[in-house]
Design an enzyme around this catalytic site. Sequence first.
Site, PDB file in Angstrom:
ATOM      1  N   SER A 143       0.848  -1.189   0.000  1.00  0.00           N
ATOM      2  CA  SER A 143       0.000   0.000   0.000  1.00  0.00           C
ATOM      3  C   SER A 143       0.885   1.242   0.000  1.00  0.00           C
ATOM      4  CB  SER A 143      -0.878  -0.002   1.263  1.00  0.00           C
ATOM      5  OG  SER A 143      -1.519   1.247   1.460  1.00  0.00           O
ATOM      6  N   TYR A 156      -4.048  -0.840   9.846  1.00  0.00           N
ATOM      7  CA  TYR A 156      -3.797  -1.010   8.408  1.00  0.00           C
ATOM      8  C   TYR A 156      -2.393  -0.526   8.059  1.00  0.00           C
ATOM      9  CZ  TYR A 156      -4.673  -0.957   3.364  1.00  0.00           C
ATOM     10  OH  TYR A 156      -4.604  -1.178   2.000  1.00  0.00           O
TER      11      TYR A 156
END
Length: 251
Positions: A143, A156
């Site tokens: 990410s 996350y």
Amino acid sequence: MTNPFDLRGKVAAVTGANTGIGQAIALTLAEAGADVALVGRTAAEDTAGQVRAAGRRALIVDADLSTTVDVASIVERTVGELGRLDILVNNAGIIRRNDALEFTEEDWDAVVDTNLKSLFFLSQAAARHMVEQGGGKIINIASLLSFQGGIRVASYTASKSGVAGLTKLLANEWAAKGINVNAIAPGYIATNNTAALQADEARNRQILERIPAGRWGEPSDLGGAALFLASSASDYVHGHILTVDGGWMAR
């Protein structure tokens, strides 16, 4: 000349393949010639139909990646029914949003267990088979928050930072065994995970103003990067994190 992007005779397993990025990657690999195991809690019937329409075999593997209970059986079933496992795409992931001061242990564990712990142990199970087979490709979905902190997504960010580090560690350990471990770091892609951001008018505007390409990415934008890392074209690429972000990290 042999086409280095030809995946005929190869078998891929893609987690979280029922929609979004996982579905797009699975279809790209199938169109390049790979048979595909579609792994996840939600049966990827639509993806399977499109894989078969491309002339390839599709296997739906029901598995709960919020725990490590199913990881060995994922590899066993893929090899048992499709004959081998050459490519693993660790795409399955979840996100929980809250201020760091209010973030719960439940939301921490749910995200880290799915995004990082299961990814490691599924990679381990796949690599054990790949070592016996003579090599393979493992592609992790990282990410932008593998590089940046973000806001309101503590678990996350932690998990995706871990994915980046783990990608490099596994590359260090497994490159000499013929296994390429790399990652793709998507930018802002229009998927279920980013629906809240897309719906937030102010945040959506801020995001678009930062992206040089001037648009949200589509899941299909990840296909080419995945095909490169899954193919023999990337045989000397190890431990790399490839951003596909519309230029976000260059800004």
